[in-house]
Design an enzyme around this catalytic site. Sequence first.
Site, PDB file in Angstrom:
ATOM      1  N   ALA A 209       0.411  -0.724   0.199  1.00  0.00           N
ATOM      2  CA  ALA A 209      -0.051   0.014   0.671  1.00  0.00           C
ATOM      3  C   ALA A 209       0.962   1.114  -0.263  1.00  0.00           C
ATOM      4  CB  ALA A 209      -1.234   0.222   1.425  1.00  0.00           C
ATOM      5  N   PRO A 210       0.678   2.309  -0.269  1.00  0.00           N
ATOM      6  CA  PRO A 210      -0.426   2.768  -1.378  1.00  0.00           C
ATOM      7  C   PRO A 210      -1.283   2.020  -2.479  1.00  0.00           C
ATOM      8  CG  PRO A 210       0.088   4.779  -1.649  1.00  0.00           C
ATOM      9  CD  PRO A 210       1.009   3.679  -0.433  1.00  0.00           C
ATOM     10  N   GLY A 211       0.044   1.524  -3.169  1.00  0.00           N
ATOM     11  CA  GLY A 211      -0.056   0.840  -4.250  1.00  0.00           C
ATOM     12  C   GLY A 211       0.714   0.579  -5.747  1.00  0.00           C
ATOM     13  N   GLY A 212       1.186   2.093  -5.312  1.00  0.00           N
ATOM     14  CA  GLY A 212       3.070   2.216  -6.474  1.00  0.00           C
ATOM     15  C   GLY A 212       3.899   0.705  -7.210  1.00  0.00           C
ATOM     16  N   ASP A 228      -0.678  -6.282   2.529  1.00  0.00           N
ATOM     17  CA  ASP A 228      -1.045  -5.074   3.170  1.00  0.00           C
ATOM     18  C   ASP A 228      -2.048  -4.856   4.010  1.00  0.00           C
ATOM     19  OD1 ASP A 228      -0.349  -2.339   4.062  1.00  0.00           O
ATOM     20  OD2 ASP A 228       1.245  -2.130   2.634  1.00  0.00           O
ATOM     21  N   ASP A 265       8.296  -3.331  -0.314  1.00  0.00           N
ATOM     22  CA  ASP A 265       9.191  -2.338  -0.108  1.00  0.00           C
ATOM     23  C   ASP A 265       8.519  -1.862   1.835  1.00  0.00           C
ATOM     24  OD1 ASP A 265       9.907   0.398   0.262  1.00  0.00           O
ATOM     25  OD2 ASP A 265       7.977   0.892  -0.972  1.00  0.00           O
ATOM     26  N   LYS A 295      15.729  -0.797   5.056  1.00  0.00           N
ATOM     27  CA  LYS A 295      15.240   0.919   5.581  1.00  0.00           C
ATOM     28  C   LYS A 295      16.398   0.656   6.738  1.00  0.00           C
ATOM     29  CE  LYS A 295      12.968   3.530   6.897  1.00  0.00           C
ATOM     30  NZ  LYS A 295      12.922   4.892   6.052  1.00  0.00           N
TER      31      LYS A 295
HETATM   32  C1  LIG Z   1       6.515   2.313   1.603  1.00  0.00           C
HETATM   33  S1  LIG Z   1       4.760   1.448   2.237  1.00  0.00           S
HETATM   34  C2  LIG Z   1       5.115   0.927   0.637  1.00  0.00           C
HETATM   35  C3  LIG Z   1       4.660   1.638  -0.809  1.00  0.00           C
HETATM   36  C4  LIG Z   1       4.605   0.870  -1.664  1.00  0.00           C
HETATM   37  N1  LIG Z   1       5.447   0.129  -2.346  1.00  0.00           N
HETATM   38  C5  LIG Z   1       4.355   2.291  -2.478  1.00  0.00           C
HETATM   39  O1  LIG Z   1       4.342   1.884  -3.984  1.00  0.00           O
HETATM   40  O2  LIG Z   1       3.394   2.689  -3.117  1.00  0.00           O
HETATM   41  C6  LIG Z   1       5.544   0.109   3.730  1.00  0.00           C
HETATM   42  C7  LIG Z   1       4.223  -0.357   3.739  1.00  0.00           C
HETATM   43  O3  LIG Z   1       4.123  -1.241   3.999  1.00  0.00           O
HETATM   44  C8  LIG Z   1       3.450  -1.782   5.066  1.00  0.00           C
HETATM   45  N2  LIG Z   1       3.845  -2.714   6.476  1.00  0.00           N
HETATM   46  C9  LIG Z   1       4.802  -3.013   7.270  1.00  0.00           C
HETATM   47  N3  LIG Z   1       4.715  -3.437   7.562  1.00  0.00           N
HETATM   48  C10 LIG Z   1       3.914  -4.836   7.209  1.00  0.00           C
HETATM   49  C11 LIG Z   1       3.903  -6.291   7.618  1.00  0.00           C
HETATM   50  N4  LIG Z   1       4.244  -6.817   8.180  1.00  0.00           N
HETATM   51  N5  LIG Z   1       3.475  -6.580   6.679  1.00  0.00           N
HETATM   52  C12 LIG Z   1       2.502  -6.288   5.568  1.00  0.00           C
HETATM   53  N6  LIG Z   1       2.667  -5.047   5.451  1.00  0.00           N
HETATM   54  C13 LIG Z   1       3.447  -4.177   5.634  1.00  0.00           C
HETATM   55  C14 LIG Z   1       2.700  -0.393   5.692  1.00  0.00           C
HETATM   56  O4  LIG Z   1       1.258  -0.600   5.797  1.00  0.00           O
HETATM   57  C15 LIG Z   1       3.071   0.355   4.543  1.00  0.00           C
HETATM   58  O5  LIG Z   1       1.795   0.466   3.895  1.00  0.00           O
END
Ligand SMILES: C[S@@+](CC[C@H](N)C(=O)[O-])C[C@H]1O[C@@H](n2cnc3c(N)ncnc32)[C@H](O)[C@@H]1O
Length: 338
Positions: A209-212, A228, A265, A295
């Site tokens: 999320a959000p889904g890029g 997510d 990510d 990270k």
């Molecule tokens: C930086 S964002 C991802 C952005 C995404 N790559 C994009 O292009 O929109 C990080 C995401 O990782 C999710 N997240 C963190 N820990 C998680 C877990 N244990 N399982 C699934 N999702 C997780 C968060 O909810 C957040 O939406």
Amino acid sequence: MSRWIGTANHGFASYAMEELRRLFPSIKFQQLVAGEVFMLELPDDREQALKKVQDNEPIFLRHIHPVDRELPLNGNADDLQELSNMVRHACKLFEGKRTAVHVRRVEGSPYPYSAADTKAVLDAVLMEVDSEQSLQHPDMILSIFAAKDKLLIGWGTPEQLLSDWPGGAVRFQREEGQISRAKFKLLEAERTFRINLAEFREALDIGAAPGGWTSLLLERGLLVTAIDPAELHPSLAENPRLTYLKKNASEVKFSPGQFDLLVCDMSWSPLQMCKLVLDLQQALVSGGSAIVTVKLMHRKPLQTIREVMSKMNEAFEVLRAKQLFHNRDEITLFLRRK
Ligand SMILES: C[S@@+](CC[C@H](N)C(=O)[O-])C[C@H]1O[C@@H](n2cnc3c(N)ncnc32)[C@H](O)[C@@H]1O
């Protein structure tokens, strides 16, 4: 002996320097832009240095260009005149080649011309030797760096300079309706690691999320499973090639080898991310690819990266590790499942 200009993401130059010092113990540095651009002097000649950098590409070094010529700056029209003369003398190097001219400057440089004006004049000089101006896929790059007291000029292929963008600052056009800036990270990984995303069949996107990233994978024609606990952007909801699991990644299970691509990510603690990815590795076919961001949460990024790579090594071969221009406090790994 050779001299170079190195560039890292803002705030990460010291790590690039540390990596370079390991490769070249007697290296000497001089800062050009705080935390970002520096000059390096090596005992190795140009070819030896290039080979070492290419064989052990530093994670935090985004761009490098040799200093092949130097011109003192006067702060007037002579600067461009002398630069043109210098390029005219060196023009054999660019004969018949697609050449891109890159111009960068430090704040406060007395060099009086814009990048666009400099490029226009040098493009005309290069045309005299039948060199075709090419920004997109150049064979050669002529790099000009306007420092405080001189112009530093060098050239090389995009592979030698580690990028075909000025200073490695890859710019993508923001699209209308683009879901997140994070999409640029995956686009850049695709280019930098020379991955053809369209060649994969089915991807697992962890922390989607959000889904890029999911939207890019769908655009490339893949089936995508996005995990997510947070909501995906509504524009993705109707896509028949998308399965969305609104869950924590630690709660899901898949059949072995269902996916040939795994992306993650999560912007989360690097070792937790490792654990999640390793727990889900069986879902990825043997020989399948993974692209994950790591990270850098605390002050010792090189140590964090070493730990992550050694953990990942249990199941993956690390093909590339790089801080991309669109990575903030993170790096991107390109992995292959063993
Ligand atoms: C930086 S964002 C991802 C952005 C995404 N790559 C994009 O292009 O929109 C990080 C995401 O990782 C999710 N997240 C963190 N820990 C998680 C877990 N244990 N399982 C699934 N999702 C997780 C968060 O909810 C957040 O939406």
